[in-house]
Design an enzyme around this catalytic site. Sequence first.
Site: not given
Ligand code: 2AM
Length: 180
Positions: A43, A125
Site C-alpha cells: 500500500h 512509497h
Molecule cells: P511505510 O508506509 O513506510 O510502509 C502501517 O504501520 C503503515 O504506516 C506502514 O505502511 C508504515 O510504513 C507506516 N508507518 C508506521 N509508522 C510510521 C510513522 N511513525 N510515521 C509514518 N508512517 C508510519
Amino acid sequence: MSAERRLFFALALPAKLQKQVIKWRADNFPQDTGRPVAAANLHITLAFLGEISELKADALTRIAGRIQAHKFSLCLDDIGHWPGSGVVWIGTKRAPNALLQLASVLRSHAARNGCHQSTLPFHPHVSLYRSATRPVAIPPATPNWQLDAEGFSLYESTYERGRTRYRCLQSWPLADIPAI
Ligand code: 2AM
C-alpha cells in the site's frame, strides 16, 4: 476505557498490481534482502495515525468522509532503500498534485486531532521489504507500473502470531475529474 488501535490512511494496490510487484520483487532481489511485505499488505501510506482511541478514530472517519478529492494516476517508476528504517521501496519520480493534496489534508487533520506527524516531507512509497539494514543492490528501474487511485481507505494494523495484517475499516471514493 476502550482499547486503542493502530490506524492509518492509505491507497491500496489492486490485486493485479500486487501480483506483478511480488513477481518482479522475487526476480530482482536476493532472498536475504530483508523481510518481504506480504502481497495483501502492499500500500501507499497517506497519513499514519498511530495508536488511537475509538473516539479519535470516529472523528477522523467522519472527517475523511467529507474530504473532496479527485481521482489520479501515478507511475511507479522509482525505487530506493532507506537503510536507517530498513525499508526497500518503490515510488514515483513525479507525485501528482492530487496525491500530495490528499495526503496533506489527511495529515493535517490527523495532526489537529493529536496524531503526531513526522516532520520528514511526505514521500509516497510502497514498502517492499522491511528490516533491510544491510546494503541492497537496487535494480536500475521498476517496470513503470501505473496505479489508478479511485479511492482511499482507513486501515487497522494488527500483529498476531508473528504476522502483520492490515484490515480495511472503511473506504471513500475519489471524485471523477470534471470534463473541461
Ligand atoms: P511505510 O508506509 O513506510 O510502509 C502501517 O504501520 C503503515 O504506516 C506502514 O505502511 C508504515 O510504513 C507506516 N508507518 C508506521 N509508522 C510510521 C510513522 N511513525 N510515521 C509514518 N508512517 C508510519
